[in-house]
Design a protein around this motif. Structure first.
Motif, PDB file in Angstrom:
ATOM      1  N   UNK A  47       0.840  -1.205   0.000  1.00  0.00           N
ATOM      2  CA  UNK A  47       0.000   0.000   0.000  1.00  0.00           C
ATOM      3  C   UNK A  47       0.871   1.249   0.000  1.00  0.00           C
ATOM      4  N   UNK A  48       1.882   1.249   0.849  1.00  0.00           N
ATOM      5  CA  UNK A  48       2.778   2.407   0.904  1.00  0.00           C
ATOM      6  C   UNK A  48       3.536   2.562  -0.408  1.00  0.00           C
ATOM      7  N   UNK A  49       3.999   1.455  -0.978  1.00  0.00           N
ATOM      8  CA  UNK A  49       4.713   1.516  -2.255  1.00  0.00           C
ATOM      9  C   UNK A  49       3.807   2.085  -3.350  1.00  0.00           C
ATOM     10  N   UNK A  50       2.551   1.650  -3.377  1.00  0.00           N
ATOM     11  CA  UNK A  50       1.600   2.164  -4.372  1.00  0.00           C
ATOM     12  C   UNK A  50       1.418   3.667  -4.210  1.00  0.00           C
ATOM     13  N   UNK A  51       1.241   4.112  -2.984  1.00  0.00           N
ATOM     14  CA  UNK A  51       1.013   5.526  -2.732  1.00  0.00           C
ATOM     15  C   UNK A  51       2.247   6.352  -3.090  1.00  0.00           C
ATOM     16  N   UNK A  52       3.423   5.838  -2.764  1.00  0.00           N
ATOM     17  CA  UNK A  52       4.666   6.522  -3.123  1.00  0.00           C
ATOM     18  C   UNK A  52       4.786   6.605  -4.638  1.00  0.00           C
ATOM     19  N   UNK A  53       4.494   5.514  -5.324  1.00  0.00           N
ATOM     20  CA  UNK A  53       4.588   5.498  -6.788  1.00  0.00           C
ATOM     21  C   UNK A  53       3.599   6.477  -7.429  1.00  0.00           C
ATOM     22  N   UNK A  54       2.376   6.507  -6.924  1.00  0.00           N
ATOM     23  CA  UNK A  54       1.389   7.461  -7.440  1.00  0.00           C
ATOM     24  C   UNK A  54       1.890   8.884  -7.197  1.00  0.00           C
ATOM     25  N   UNK A  55       2.361   9.140  -5.999  1.00  0.00           N
ATOM     26  CA  UNK A  55       2.885  10.462  -5.673  1.00  0.00           C
ATOM     27  C   UNK A  55       4.038  10.857  -6.584  1.00  0.00           C
ATOM     28  N   UNK A  56       4.996   9.953  -6.767  1.00  0.00           N
ATOM     29  CA  UNK A  56       6.134  10.234  -7.641  1.00  0.00           C
ATOM     30  C   UNK A  56       5.695  10.504  -9.070  1.00  0.00           C
ATOM     31  N   UNK A  57       4.766   9.715  -9.575  1.00  0.00           N
ATOM     32  CA  UNK A  57       4.290   9.900 -10.943  1.00  0.00           C
ATOM     33  C   UNK A  57       3.627  11.266 -11.102  1.00  0.00           C
ATOM     34  N   UNK A  71       8.925  11.016   2.791  1.00  0.00           N
ATOM     35  CA  UNK A  71       8.087  11.936   3.559  1.00  0.00           C
ATOM     36  C   UNK A  71       7.873  13.247   2.816  1.00  0.00           C
ATOM     37  N   UNK A  72       8.859  13.663   2.036  1.00  0.00           N
ATOM     38  CA  UNK A  72       8.730  14.887   1.250  1.00  0.00           C
ATOM     39  C   UNK A  72       7.686  14.724   0.146  1.00  0.00           C
ATOM     40  N   UNK A  73       7.524  13.513  -0.360  1.00  0.00           N
ATOM     41  CA  UNK A  73       6.481  13.252  -1.365  1.00  0.00           C
ATOM     42  C   UNK A  73       5.117  13.611  -0.772  1.00  0.00           C
ATOM     43  N   UNK A  74       4.909  13.224   0.473  1.00  0.00           N
ATOM     44  CA  UNK A  74       3.641  13.530   1.142  1.00  0.00           C
ATOM     45  C   UNK A  74       3.464  15.046   1.251  1.00  0.00           C
TER      46      UNK A  74
END
Length: 144
Positions: A47-57, A71-74
């Motif tokens: 779940x965290x990996x998915x959210x990080x990937x969505x954020x990065x994209x 944390x900066x992605x958030x």
């Protein structure tokens, strides 16, 4: 400005996030066995990996400022009003849990996993907020 987003990639990542939600919401911690614990750990990690990937994209495709870490992605997603701070604060806790699951997996307590399963509805909120942001950008004509 017209942005070229990899919407299929974002959708694929959000689809996997929904799978993680289904798993996490269906598992009750307490009298769980090893298999259930592994399932919750994997759901939390993914779940965290998915959210990080969505954020990065989103950050990359919308040419937002470069994140210095997870944390900066958030923070960027909150600052750019992609997600609300209530979602961001839980996501930050999950990023810290992800670090423990990856680096200190023998020290992760069942209580930490229980907090994750209790908060798993946040995945749906994240999904909805990202979809709402993308729809608003589409309506503004900012997405190809």
């Amino acid at each position: 400005m017209l942005y070229k987003l990899n919407l299929s990639k974002i959708q694929e990542q959000l689809d996997m996030l929904r799978v993680c939600y289904s798993m996490a919401s269906g598992l009750q911690l307490g009298s769980q066995g090893t298999m259930e614990r592994f399932a919750v750990e994997r759901a939390a990690h993914l779940a965290v990996e998915c959210m990080i990937d969505v954020g990065n994209t989103i950050i990359d495709d919308f040419i937002m400022r470069d994140p210095g870490g997870y944390l900066d992605i958030v923070d960027i997603m909150e600052d750019e009003q992609v997600i609300q701070s209530s979602v961001g604060s839980v996501w930050k806790q999950w990023i810290l849990l992800r670090d423990r699951l990856v680096r200190h997996y023998t020290a992760v307590q069942a209580s930490e996993l229980a907090v994750f399963t209790e908060q798993c509805e946040m995945m749906i909120q994240f999904d909805h907020q990202v979809q709402t942001f993308l729809q608003a950008e589409r309506e503004k004509g900012n997405i190809e």
